[in-house]
Write an enzyme that holds these catalytic residues in place. Structure first.
Site, PDB file in Angstrom:
ATOM      1  N   LEU B 227       5.583  48.146 -18.019  1.00 33.48           N
ATOM      2  CA  LEU B 227       5.816  48.730 -16.693  1.00 33.48           C
ATOM      3  C   LEU B 227       7.308  48.807 -16.335  1.00 33.48           C
ATOM      4  O   LEU B 227       8.015  47.798 -16.361  1.00 33.48           O
ATOM      5  CB  LEU B 227       5.090  47.893 -15.620  1.00 33.48           C
ATOM      6  CG  LEU B 227       5.193  48.426 -14.178  1.00 33.48           C
ATOM      7  CD1 LEU B 227       4.482  49.763 -14.029  1.00 33.48           C
ATOM      8  CD2 LEU B 227       4.654  47.401 -13.193  1.00 33.48           C
ATOM      9  N   ASP B 228       7.772  50.001 -15.958  1.00 33.02           N
ATOM     10  CA  ASP B 228       9.139  50.217 -15.480  1.00 33.02           C
ATOM     11  C   ASP B 228      10.193  49.749 -16.472  1.00 33.02           C
ATOM     12  O   ASP B 228      11.321  49.411 -16.090  1.00 33.02           O
ATOM     13  CB  ASP B 228       9.368  49.517 -14.125  1.00 33.02           C
ATOM     14  CG  ASP B 228       8.468  50.057 -13.027  1.00 33.02           C
ATOM     15  OD1 ASP B 228       8.065  51.227 -13.122  1.00 33.02           O
ATOM     16  OD2 ASP B 228       8.159  49.306 -12.082  1.00 33.02           O
ATOM     17  N   ALA B 229       9.840  49.722 -17.757  1.00 41.33           N
ATOM     18  CA  ALA B 229      10.771  49.195 -18.754  1.00 41.33           C
ATOM     19  C   ALA B 229      11.101  50.213 -19.836  1.00 41.33           C
ATOM     20  O   ALA B 229      11.734  49.874 -20.838  1.00 41.33           O
ATOM     21  CB  ALA B 229      10.186  47.930 -19.384  1.00 41.33           C
TER      22      ALA B 229
END
Lengths: 284, 284, 284, 284
Positions: B227-229
């Site tokens: 996530l969001d990486a």
């Protein structure tokens, strides 16, 4: 420029606060130079900074505190009173890098910072010559795990002897103990070389490079017990691209660190900062 | 404007790469319009984007791949070949907020984005009317924990029917499963409303407000399993002060989200992005 | 949110101004929500914006003006009083480019702008379909040297019929006559596609390209008789390099124009702008 | 780091340029470290900067020019060849303000600038002590209308004696004559305290204050015969508000001047700048 007084106030928000405070100044014939106020609606806290001309003010300087106290009490204020002709005394802590130190000293020497700098403290001898360029005493405290507590004690005594009001960590690469911090609440300004809360801790430019960010930053904050987690005073950023190596980021970042730290010092010297809930109100 | 071809190349760095590639174009009478190259010295990887005019090029379009293959093999290249007259097809995923959707559609309608938009997918009916304003089919897939796998399967079939090349998550408030992501490697662009890696996950403006930052940001990135990486394509920031409530941050942040997402789409459409080590090379 | 009242005041600076104004609000049991004040020391002018909650205010709305008048007179104030529940009416003027229009309309539709948009006026038919998307009447006034005076007269009648309070020129590519301007003092907002005062007049991106600047900008300002010389409300800039053609500058500049114009509209709608000496005070 | 060579090239654009130049380096076993190229399509001019490792290069350093000349002739190139181990010599001209001088000297002392600074020239004695801090000879040339020609002649002799390669005007408040400029074409870097072309000439912060701009800037450029009109190397800006007096603008502007001038020096030292049509190509 005549002398001025500045009140910094925070208290529970209540009707009539601005009217009461400005009336206090007006009825004693003070002329307001600057007035900023802000209400945190969520937490119902009132903040104010008001600066007025003392030229015709009808209360003697030494009596202002006493005269204001009843009003302060009635609104449960936390407050500070500063006079423009009192020059604060600042200690600078450094390690090996000179860019922030030079930036601060050149602003001081040119008169931009109205501050006295009685001493520089370092854990390394490297910047002794810079201190000498500006004729400022340079004290070296080598620090190991074993000697830290004792050396900090010695530093504190030195700071007291020099009547230091606040401390600037100008890329001082040592973590300061909670005990030391507790003696200078909201009076130790640090510069961290990232846009906090990203990249807390060591080697933030290496972290930024590894994550592939397109923007790097710097953050100045008051030091608290938790590492890099104190109230943020000022931040700034600059663009990087895939072409920027860690070395390039360090070079570009130095410019941010210089300007962000110096702006934080400037706000502090101007008594423009109020701290609450681990955040800052900075009246620009 | 005549048609052009663009090669995107990455491979181990070796002497002679630029000379060999440009000689390939030159000896077949191609005229180079743009050439960008970059070497990651630490990891010894070579990256190149080269675009050339096809007007007098002596290899037929359909034969270019075959003609280039031997050179590509000899340098162990990973490479893509794009033609300027092939218009890619983009699906937009939205939830309830319209700002990014409007921004994308108005750029598309004014001709700024050379892209086809065959459909919009949403988990809510709210933006149906916006889709209708622009005459784009709007498909609603309500999603619960139980139906997620099945609904994603239906979405994938729809995307295949529409021959979609890549997906833009324009404030789509659903986490996409790894399985779905694996079908569109480096072809799903997301906008996250913080300057990553700060404030990952839910309600980043609330997190920013609580931390008391002086700068907020937005980040567009390719979606990966974590996530969001994923690899960051573009970021931007704007200043906030103590006066900005969460609501103010949301308002200011929307402007960042719009422009950061649209710039990422533009780079993607221009074939300017190469991904490696979870980072991007973006040739400006 | 309860209704609020906002006073915008300017007058010669004098001791007691803040105390008197805040006392007026306090003694009638108004609760101050926001207070900003500023003194131009050089010209000795005092500026203030104060907004207070009407919930418990002891003066009826229609009587506030009369109640405040004596105080206003005693300090020779120029002042305006606004109520938060009065929605202003805005006309938009456009020519052929849609980016600012879409940006404004999507903000309006999502509720970001508290404004009514009774009509759009244009000198070209191109954006009729955009107006239709949002169900707003679109009036075309073709303008030549010969017809200008007469067409402006017709526009003015239309604006009066629609009870328009202020006008936004969203890339309206016509110079408005002094006569027209004089009917809407400080109520016509323009966006100019350069960082004024650089590149006044036609084709500013071409001018910027020719000069080789490394930064381009956009400026929103109130329209006055002199071209591109009115009081500046807001500006912003973005970086360009030698690689950016005029076409690239136009593309990058559009994003600036959109956000700068929309911020100016937002400040205007919030009654945050005071004009003096051909400059603005914008309370943020 | 091994030594490297850098070629800076401009010439009419022609097919085969990149292939020919990179082949020259490749066939003599040079390894390309950086390559940037740009084509001004409108004016049909090709620009290139290529830097390669000399470690295994098969041409002796003193023979490279001769070996490259035939290729250069065949494409009608204007070109320069630089070696990374040759340290250029820079003279700094100052008047009374120290901020740019300190910034340059501290970068030089910390090793950020790979440059020799054999002397500082001034028309005032004020900064003598700064020069002494850094052990750099400081030469004072008082200048009046009558003595200007003669003093410039003396300056030029001094610069020749010191083998100065280029000159930095670090807030030197004297206009330099065309005759002097003509001896250092594209080798005099100035910092002007506005975002040119706005606010040419004297007292730009006063001009900016009077115009009421919301952004101020600084511009570094090569000095040419026309005042403040030379090719722009770098610019930057910062926000101001109605609250900023001229004195505040001066303070904020100093930070811009420092960083913009130092970045221009850095690009110049890295041989990243090509000048044409009174504009610059700056390869980042």
């Amino acid at each position: 420029m005549a002398d001025s007084a500045t009140l910094l106030i925070s208290c529970p928000d209540k009707r009539g606060l601005v009217a009461s405070i400005t009336d206090f100044i007006f009825k004693h014939e003070g002329n307001i130079l600057h007035l900023d106020q802000y209400v945190d609606v969520e937490d119902n806290i009132f903040f104010m900074r008001v600066e007025w001309d003392l030229a015709n003010f009808k209360i003697w300087r030494q009596d202002i505190e006493g005269a204001f106290q009843p009003l302060a009490d009635s609104f449960e204020m936390r407050w500070q009173l500063h006079f423009s002709d009192k020059t604060p005394r600042m200690a600078i802590f450094v390690s090996k890098q000179s860019h922030c130190l030079y930036d601060i000293l050149s602003r001081w020497q040119s008169g931009e910072f109205n501050v006295e700098i009685p001493l520089i403290i370092s854990n390394h001898p490297n910047l002794q010559s810079v201190a000498e360029q500006f004729n400022i005493p340079y004290h070296i405290f080598q620090i190991t795990k074993e000697t830290k507590a004792q050396q900090e004690q010695a530093q504190r005594e030195l700071l007291e002897n020099y009547n230091v009001d606040f401390i600037v960590l100008a890329r001082y690469m040592q973590i300061i103990t909670d005990d030391f911090v507790s003696h200078y609440p909201q009076n130790i300004i640090n510069i961290h070389h990232s846009f906090l809360p990203a990249f807390v801790g060591a080697r933030p430019y290496h972290q930024a490079y590894a994550r592939g960010v397109k923007i790097i930053g710097a953050t100045s904050h008051y030091v608290t017990a938790e590492l890099d987690a104190g109230p943020i005073i000022e931040q700034d950023v600059t663009r990087v691209t895939h072409q920027d190596s860690v070395k390039d980021m360090v070079r570009k970042g130095k410019d941010l660190e210089k300007s962000v730290l110096s702006r934080a010092i400037w706000y502090h010297l101007q008594n423009r900062i109020l701290v609450y809930n681990n955040k800052t109100v900075v009246f620009h």
